[in-house]
Scaffold this motif. Structure first.
Motif, PDB file in Angstrom:
ATOM      1  N   UNK A  54       0.899  -1.116  -0.089  1.00  9.81           N
ATOM      2  CA  UNK A  54       0.002   0.016   0.062  1.00  9.81           C
ATOM      3  C   UNK A  54       0.891   1.189  -0.036  1.00  9.81           C
ATOM      4  N   UNK A  55       0.794   2.125  -1.070  1.00 12.31           N
ATOM      5  CA  UNK A  55       1.135   3.449  -0.977  1.00 12.31           C
ATOM      6  C   UNK A  55       0.675   4.488  -0.504  1.00 12.31           C
ATOM      7  N   UNK A  56       1.208   5.262   0.476  1.00 14.62           N
ATOM      8  CA  UNK A  56       0.501   6.381   0.866  1.00 14.62           C
ATOM      9  C   UNK A  56       0.637   7.535  -0.017  1.00 14.62           C
ATOM     10  N   UNK A  57      -0.062   8.103  -0.478  1.00 10.62           N
ATOM     11  CA  UNK A  57      -0.034   9.312  -1.380  1.00 10.62           C
ATOM     12  C   UNK A  57      -0.892  10.656  -1.033  1.00 10.62           C
ATOM     13  N   UNK A  58      -0.392  11.751  -1.623  1.00 11.09           N
ATOM     14  CA  UNK A  58      -1.283  12.790  -1.693  1.00 11.09           C
ATOM     15  C   UNK A  58      -1.414  13.173  -2.902  1.00 11.09           C
ATOM     16  N   UNK A  59      -2.633  13.798  -3.361  1.00 13.22           N
ATOM     17  CA  UNK A  59      -2.945  14.208  -4.466  1.00 13.22           C
ATOM     18  C   UNK A  59      -2.999  15.732  -4.338  1.00 13.22           C
ATOM     19  N   UNK A  60      -2.384  16.538  -5.291  1.00 12.20           N
ATOM     20  CA  UNK A  60      -2.528  17.908  -5.244  1.00 12.20           C
ATOM     21  C   UNK A  60      -3.151  18.255  -6.498  1.00 12.20           C
ATOM     22  N   UNK A  61      -3.806  19.123  -6.489  1.00 14.30           N
ATOM     23  CA  UNK A  61      -4.859  19.666  -7.849  1.00 14.30           C
ATOM     24  C   UNK A  61      -4.693  21.188  -7.679  1.00 14.30           C
ATOM     25  N   UNK A  62      -4.316  21.714  -8.840  1.00 18.13           N
ATOM     26  CA  UNK A  62      -4.479  23.158  -8.916  1.00 18.13           C
ATOM     27  C   UNK A  62      -5.071  23.530 -10.310  1.00 18.13           C
ATOM     28  N   UNK A  63      -5.828  24.589 -10.573  1.00 19.83           N
ATOM     29  CA  UNK A  63      -6.286  25.087 -12.050  1.00 19.83           C
ATOM     30  C   UNK A  63      -5.309  26.118 -12.563  1.00 19.83           C
TER      31      UNK A  63
END
Length: 99
Positions: A54-63
């Protein structure tokens, strides 16, 4: 040219470093979400993640506009992060703010 949703998937421990780096070059709000990723592609995994699967990840989103993407990618590449970062852009048909 339409705006793009610029999405990064990074190791949890690299999140704040990348947020700070992006904020230095872009005034755009950054949305951050934590995720657990399960699969068989462990090329981006740390040792403990390879063991657990299991990989612990963050998703960053910007327009952003399309012309901002090269600078953002360069910023992410130059950041002193621990693990690889995956990215993608998605054209936005429409977006706005309802007050």
């Amino acid at each position: 040219m339409p705006d793009l949703l610029f999405t990064l998937h990074c190791a949890t421990r690299d999140t704040e470093l990348l947020v700070d780096a992006i904020r230095a070059v872009s005034p755009t709000p950054i949305h951050v979400r934590g995720e657990a990723v399960r699969g068989r592609d462990f090329g981006d995994a740390g040792t403990a993640e390879r063991v657990s699967g299991e990989l612990k990840r963050s998703t960053l989103e910007l327009i952003v506009s399309a012309d901002a993407v090269p600078d953002l990618l360069r910023t992410v590449k130059d950041a002193r992060r621990d693990l690889p970062v995956r990215w993608r852009t998605t054209p936005l048909l429409d977006h706005g703010r309802i007050a």
